[in-house]
Design a protein around this motif. Structure first.
Motif, short mmCIF file in Angstrom:
data_model
loop_
_atom_site.label_atom_id
_atom_site.label_comp_id
_atom_site.label_asym_id
_atom_site.label_seq_id
_atom_site.Cartn_x
_atom_site.Cartn_y
_atom_site.Cartn_z
N ARG A 35 0.98 -1.04 0.08
CA ARG A 35 -0.15 -0.11 0.06
C ARG A 35 0.89 1.49 0.15
NH1 ARG A 35 -2.88 -2.89 -1.41
NH2 ARG A 35 -4.82 -3.73 -0.74
N GLY A 36 0.52 2.24 -1.03
CA GLY A 36 1.45 3.24 -0.87
C GLY A 36 2.93 3.43 -0.82
N LEU A 37 3.50 2.33 -1.60
CA LEU A 37 4.83 2.13 -1.65
C LEU A 37 5.47 3.43 -2.42
CD1 LEU A 37 7.42 0.34 -0.66
CD2 LEU A 37 7.06 -0.61 -3.07
N ALA A 38 6.44 4.01 -1.79
CA ALA A 38 7.10 4.93 -2.35
C ALA A 38 8.50 5.03 -2.15
CB ALA A 38 6.71 6.40 -1.72
N VAL A 39 9.34 5.10 -3.11
CA VAL A 39 10.88 5.15 -3.00
C VAL A 39 11.67 6.36 -3.73
CG1 VAL A 39 12.80 3.53 -3.05
CG2 VAL A 39 10.60 2.58 -3.01
N SER A 40 12.56 6.82 -2.82
CA SER A 40 13.31 8.08 -3.45
C SER A 40 14.56 7.85 -2.86
CB SER A 40 12.81 9.34 -2.94
OG SER A 40 12.65 9.30 -1.61
N PHE A 41 15.64 8.36 -3.86
CA PHE A 41 17.02 7.97 -3.64
C PHE A 41 17.58 9.56 -3.39
CE2 PHE A 41 16.07 4.42 -6.15
CZ PHE A 41 16.84 3.24 -5.29
N HIS A 42 18.10 9.49 -2.40
CA HIS A 42 18.97 11.02 -2.01
C HIS A 42 20.27 10.93 -2.14
CE1 HIS A 42 15.24 12.35 0.18
NE2 HIS A 42 14.91 11.18 0.02
N SER A 43 20.71 12.03 -2.78
CA SER A 43 22.17 12.29 -2.79
C SER A 43 22.32 13.78 -2.40
CB SER A 43 22.81 11.99 -4.23
OG SER A 43 22.43 12.94 -5.20
N ALA A 44 23.92 14.02 -2.18
CA ALA A 44 23.86 15.56 -1.85
C ALA A 44 23.28 16.63 -2.73
CB ALA A 44 25.55 15.94 -1.73
N ARG A 45 23.26 16.38 -4.04
CA ARG A 45 22.66 17.19 -4.88
C ARG A 45 21.27 17.08 -5.29
NH1 ARG A 45 27.14 16.52 -9.12
NH2 ARG A 45 28.30 15.62 -7.61
N SER A 46 20.71 15.69 -5.30
CA SER A 46 19.24 15.74 -5.81
C SER A 46 18.51 14.78 -5.24
CB SER A 46 19.40 15.51 -7.34
OG SER A 46 20.13 14.04 -7.32
N THR A 47 17.36 14.66 -5.16
CA THR A 47 16.30 13.59 -4.91
C THR A 47 15.81 13.04 -6.14
OG1 THR A 47 16.16 14.55 -2.70
CG2 THR A 47 14.52 13.14 -3.03
N VAL A 48 15.66 11.67 -6.43
CA VAL A 48 15.02 11.18 -7.39
C VAL A 48 14.03 10.34 -7.01
CG1 VAL A 48 15.38 9.82 -9.56
CG2 VAL A 48 17.18 11.17 -8.73
N THR A 49 12.81 10.44 -7.52
CA THR A 49 11.62 9.49 -7.04
C THR A 49 11.85 8.26 -7.88
OG1 THR A 49 10.43 11.40 -6.20
CG2 THR A 49 9.14 9.06 -6.50
N VAL A 51 9.88 5.01 -7.20
CA VAL A 51 8.66 4.68 -7.08
C VAL A 51 7.68 5.23 -6.44
CG1 VAL A 51 7.16 2.37 -6.39
CG2 VAL A 51 9.51 2.28 -7.01
N ASP A 52 6.56 5.62 -7.08
CA ASP A 52 5.46 6.82 -6.27
C ASP A 52 4.10 6.03 -6.18
OD1 ASP A 52 4.38 8.91 -5.44
OD2 ASP A 52 4.64 10.10 -7.45
N ASP A 53 3.83 5.98 -4.68
CA ASP A 53 2.42 5.70 -4.48
C ASP A 53 1.91 4.09 -5.10
OD1 ASP A 53 -0.01 5.77 -3.10
OD2 ASP A 53 -0.77 6.85 -4.65
N GLY A 68 7.42 -3.17 -17.34
CA GLY A 68 7.86 -1.68 -17.62
C GLY A 68 9.36 -1.55 -18.36
N GLU A 69 9.86 -0.34 -18.79
CA GLU A 69 11.19 -0.28 -19.31
C GLU A 69 11.75 -0.06 -18.23
OE1 GLU A 69 10.37 1.67 -23.50
OE2 GLU A 69 9.24 2.99 -22.09
N SER A 70 13.28 0.13 -18.63
CA SER A 70 14.22 0.30 -17.91
C SER A 70 14.00 1.70 -17.16
CB SER A 70 15.56 0.22 -18.45
OG SER A 70 15.77 1.08 -19.40
N GLY A 71 14.23 1.62 -15.84
CA GLY A 71 13.95 3.00 -15.16
C GLY A 71 12.49 3.16 -14.80
N SER A 72 11.61 2.39 -15.02
CA SER A 72 10.25 2.41 -14.57
C SER A 72 10.04 2.03 -13.13
CB SER A 72 9.45 1.36 -15.41
OG SER A 72 9.72 0.04 -15.12
N GLY A 73 11.09 1.66 -12.41
CA GLY A 73 11.02 1.45 -11.03
C GLY A 73 10.33 -0.04 -10.47
N THR A 261 2.14 3.46 -11.33
CA THR A 261 1.25 2.58 -12.02
C THR A 261 0.29 3.09 -13.10
OG1 THR A 261 1.13 1.50 -9.95
CG2 THR A 261 -0.30 0.51 -11.49
N VAL A 262 0.46 2.66 -14.28
CA VAL A 262 -0.41 3.11 -15.23
C VAL A 262 -1.59 2.18 -15.42
CG1 VAL A 262 1.39 4.75 -16.17
CG2 VAL A 262 1.16 2.49 -17.34
N GLU A 263 -1.22 0.86 -15.29
CA GLU A 263 -2.45 -0.01 -15.78
C GLU A 263 -2.25 -1.13 -14.68
OE1 GLU A 263 -3.23 0.19 -19.27
OE2 GLU A 263 -4.90 -1.28 -19.04
#
Lengths: 605, 317
Positions: A35-49, A51-53, A68-73, A261-263
């Motif tokens: 339920r509502g899984l979200a993953v983000s990666f933090h580095s000194a410069r940026s935060t990348v999401t 997986v989202d909800d 999914g394609e590469s990078g889809s999470g 998730t798109v589908e």
């Protein structure tokens, strides 16, 4: 938002384990509820999401595909649920409730260790690197048993041996004592599966489990997973980019794009009536070997097909053989890579060469491209014997002969700008002054669909598809007569692959260049080639017009190969049951497998 | 088992050839160097005739090929020649000085291994954390501090000021084992500093690389705990580059030992080498070079064989 499951909780039989065949009985309870899984990666410069909800339920005894394609999470999702992401950089939020009891995401590392492997296992894409190269297969399976079950070494050994037999490894006792590099790719993945299921988990995450394998092996591994699923009461999360696999082996599917998730629906709905435009574009991008008959009728350049054989083909390969190995071991030490291969390609024609790993297709490509000399036989291009050329003459002749390779990331010098990369052949053959070079580079970039703004970029600033376009531009700028393309789309995502196939189509008619297209992917080859040659164990087993090779294959190996291809829209043909061939050494050195018990006790003390 | 014997035999044959080539080089190298030992022995005031007499006495007037044959045939019988000065056989001189040097080198290597391997491993496990940063700072210092500076610093601090250890000198193992150890503590630490730094950095890098590998993720996915992953899965895979480095740090170790012997007045190979070079005592220099070459060839053989034990793929290839 398409967050939750599209279909309500199923009302299947409430009791009893799933014992039915393949996609058989599934009871309604969720073994894993995210339920509502979200993953983000933090580095000194940026935060990348990443997986989202994300929310889904994995039901007992089902196979759920995450596409999914590469990078889809999709991989990140699995690693996050198992707590395998690097703790310092990854932030994980949401819930993943296992067995309606524990939220895995809130567990301490120590407790989670007792869940990992024991209740939830995982297998990975590349079994060569996922297995410890210095531990025998047997000891890796034994370890995974003894980590979770109090069992004597001897008992664990015999259990592990049973597992190796269970996953269909030939000579399990020999495999037990082997190191990973001594097995073939398919056998390694079987060993990996044995290791993952040996502690009898309830859930198996399979991350692209067959992407690194040949199609015939892929099918056998997927069928093994399917059998184990019903035998051991497993639920499988099958992470894949391949819609054919989804159509044939999953009950439900989640399509992910950019971490969302798109589908989320039953597999046949996702394939047959996709609701989201992204899913539709993904499905349209899948090349289909079986649908090739229609396309053939449309776009064939007249020269090759209409008039039958042209008097003198552009390329002729006559009786070429190649063997590798050092001479010091005499003939016995030599390994045959090609055996008496002959073929011809007419001007402007595309010949597809398909085969599995080790079939000799890459060796053939290298010989045609004059990169390695054949052991026997010769190659004629445009009426000249290229295999007899040496030194300056050969180098000068190369302007007629260009190469495009599989991995565009490795094929481009990361320190050179696009304009210099594309201009390099012009410099090599000194055909133009600086202004003329720039003009030609710009025209060629435009031909491959790259605007002038790309000229000053470095390869690192390009996507995979753009890099491959640069490689193609470099190959066509000299207006060669023949291009040898070895797996030119295999490193690309399916949508990018479709774009590159379109590009090749256009270039073929624009430039009239002949091509030898080498690939393991029959659908890609069928989409582009007028004729197809099928290779197996260093020889051509079948060669002919694409429509007839695909439509009515004559050779048994071609038939096996074609029936192994998982086309999302074509029902699966039952291929003949062939076991993985054991490594060459085993066939000669080990006539009879040892009694199981003896091997299980290991080497004598 | 047969494959490992074949492997060892092949590598040994290679080592013998390497050593023979090294011996030829040693002979040629010194012969081609400028400087006439006879003139040095005779002294600044000697007449040319006196120098010529000395030259004949030492056999330096013979043609090079003849001297080479003499030297090589002596070598094969374990005869490294005779010192120009003391007239003692070189082999005897070297054997006399071997004990302190071997003890010193062994002890330095022991410190280095005992410290560098665990520390490097932990620095990788806790990479970019406080321990890692601290240890990397220490290794940067230890590597860049010249060994004679480190030697005098240690000696001043722990011997002169605190009086815990002897300032200099050597006791033989035979006469008094405890005193022998006590005298070697400071010198061996000084000699160990640079190789400790180098080894722990290589260990850290090697572990960091292995810890990124897929099979480490597999081990975690199997439910293996941290220590098990590190020891059972990572260590053996990280070992090959580390063992290779141990082999090549021996060169740095020897260099360090020579300097440390001078700083702490230890009568070992190092001081013998220094004296021989100062005096242009060619037979001793040649003898020492031959011994160093033998040492290196044997150590590299041991390294080769031991990493083929760690990674069977090397000998199966």
């Amino acid at each position: 938002m398409k967050g939750g499951p599209a279909t309500g909780p199923a009302t299947g039989p409430a009791t009893g384990p799933a014992t039915g065949p393949a996609t058989g009985a599934v009871d309604g309870s969720a073994v894993l509820s995210v339920r509502g899984l979200a993953v983000s990666f933090h580095s000194a410069r940026s935060t990348v999401t990443a997986v989202d909800d994300l929310s889904f339920d994995l039901r007992a005894g089902e196979t759920l595909a995450v596409v999914g394609e590469s990078g889809s999470g999709k991989t990140t999702t699995a690693l996050a649920i198992l707590g395998l992401l690097p703790k310092r950089r990854a932030r994980v939020a949401g819930q993943a409730v296992f067995d309606s009891r524990v939220d895995l995401l809130s567990l301490e590392e120590r407790t989670l260790q007792r869940v990992r492997g024991r209740h939830i296992s995982m297998i990975f894409q590349e079994p060569m690197t996922a297995l410890n190269p210095l531990m025998t297969i047997g000891s890796q399976v034994v370890e995974s048993i003894r980590l979770h079950h109090a069992m004597s070494l001897r008992a664990a050994r015999s259990e592990a041996l049973d597992m190796l037999a269970e996953v269909g490894l030939p000579y399990p006792a020999l495999a037990f004592r082997s190191l990973p590099h001594q097995l073939s790719g398919g056998m390694r993945q079987r060993a990996m599966i044995a290791m993952a299921i040996a502690p009898r988990p309830a859930i198996l995450f399979a991350d692209e489990p067959t992407t690194a394998l040949d199609v015939t092996v892929q099918l056998r591994i997927l069928e093994l997973l399917d059998r184990l699923k019903s035998q051991l009461d497993l639920s499988i999360v099958l992470i894949t980019h391949d819609l054919g696999i989804v159509a044939h082996f999953a009950a439900r599917a989640i399509v992910m794009y950019g971490g969302r998730t798109v589908e989320h629906a039953a597999a046949e709905t996702v394939i047959g009536q996709p609701s989201h435009p992204y899913t539709r574009s993904l499905i349209e991008a899948v090349p289909s070997a079986h649908a090739v008959g229609h396309r053939q009728a449309v776009g064939v350049p007249g020269r090759a097909a209409a008039g039958g054989r042209s008097p003198r083909p552009l390329l002729e390969v006559r009786g070429v053989s190649k063997s590798y190995g050092s001479a010091s071991f005499g003939r016995r030490g030599r390994v045959g890579a090609l055996r008496d291969v002959s073929l011809a390609i007419a001007a402007g024609e595309t010949l597809g060469v398909v085969g599995e790993s080790g079939s000799g297709k890459t060796t053939l490509g290298r010989i045609v491209a004059c990169l390695v000399p054949p052991t026997e036989g010769d190659v004629w291009l445009d009426g000249r014997q290229v295999t007899a050329m040496r030194g300056r003459r050969l180098r000068d002749f190369r302007r007629h002969l260009q190469v495009v390779q599989q991995d565009p990331h490795a094929a481009l010098n990361p320190r050179m700008r696009v304009r210099d990369i594309v201009a390099e052949p012009l410099r090599n053959f000194d055909t133009a002054d600086a202004r003329e070079r720039t003009r030609q580079v710009m025209t060629t970039l435009e031909q491959v669909g790259l605007g002038p703004q790309f000229a000053d970029r470095l390869p690192g600033q390009l996507s995979g598809g753009q890099k491959q376009r640069v490689c193609i531009a470099r190959a066509i700028i000299m207006r060669p007569k023949l291009i040898v393309a070895d797996e030119p789309t295999s490193a690309l995502d399916v949508k990018v692959q479709a774009q590159i196939i379109d590009l090749w189509h256009r270039l073929k008619s624009d430039l009239g260049v002949a091509m030898m297209l080498i690939s393991h992917n029959i659908a890609v080859v069928a989409a582009l080639s007028e004729r197809i040659a099928v290779m197996h164990k260093g020889a051509i087993v079948e060669i002919g017009p694409t429509a007839s090779v695909i439509g009515s294959p004559q050779d048994p190996y071609t038939q096996t190969l074609l029936s192994s291809v998982l086309d999302p829209f074509v029902p699966r043909r039952q291929p003949p049951a062939v076991p993985d061939p054991p490594p060459r050494r085993w066939r000669t050195a080990a006539p009879c497998p040892q009694p199981l018990a003896q091997a299980a006790q290991g080497p004598a003390r | 088992m047969a494959d490992i014997l074949v492997f060892v035999a092949r590598r040994t044959a290679g080592a013998v050839i390497t050593f023979a080539a090294a011996c030829v080089l040693v002979f040629l190298l010194l012969d081609l160097l400028p400087g006439d030992p006879a003139a040095i022995i005779a002294g600044d005031t000697a007449t040319p005739e006196a120098a010529a007499a000395i030259r004949t006495g030492l056999g330096l007037d013979l043609p090079m090929t003849e001297r080479f044959v003499l030297w090589m045939s002596g070598l094969l019988q374990g005869d490294l020649g005779t010192s120009f000065y003391t007239r003692t056989p070189v082999a005897t001189l070297i054997v006399q000085r071997l004990e302190p040097t071997l003890l010193l080198a062994a002890m330095a290597l022991l410190w280095a291994l005992a410290l560098a391997l665990p520390a490097g491993m932990l620095a990788a496990w806790w990479s970019e954390e406080r321990f890692d940063h601290g240890w990397m700072l220490f290794t940067a210092g230890a590597y860049s501090l010249p060994i004679f500076v480190a030697g005098y610093l240690l000696s001043y601090l722990f011997a002169v000021l605190l009086g815990w250890f002897p300032v200099q000198g050597f006791r033989s193992l035979e006469s008094d084992p405890l005193a022998a150890f006590w005298h070697l503590v400071l010198p061996s630490i000084a000699a160990a500093l640079p190789i400790t730094a180098l080894l722990s950095r290589v260990t850290r890098t090697s572990f960091l690389e292995v810890l990124e590998e897929d099979f480490i993720r597999t081990a975690h996915a199997k439910g293996a705990g941290g220590r098990r992953v590190l020891v059972r899965h990572a260590a053996r895979n990280a070992a090959v580059p580390i063992i290779t480095t141990i082999g090549s740090t021996l060169a740095i170790l020897i260099e360090g030992v020579v300097l440390v012997e001078i700083v702490f007045s230890i009568p070992g190979i190092g001081s013998l080498t220094a004296d021989a070079i100062r005096n242009r005592d060619y037979p001793i220099i040649q003898g020492l070079l031959v011994v160093f070459a033998l040492f290196h060839v044997v150590m590299n053989l041991i390294v080769d064989v031991s990493y083929s034990l760690v990674d069977p793929r090397i000998r199966l290839r």
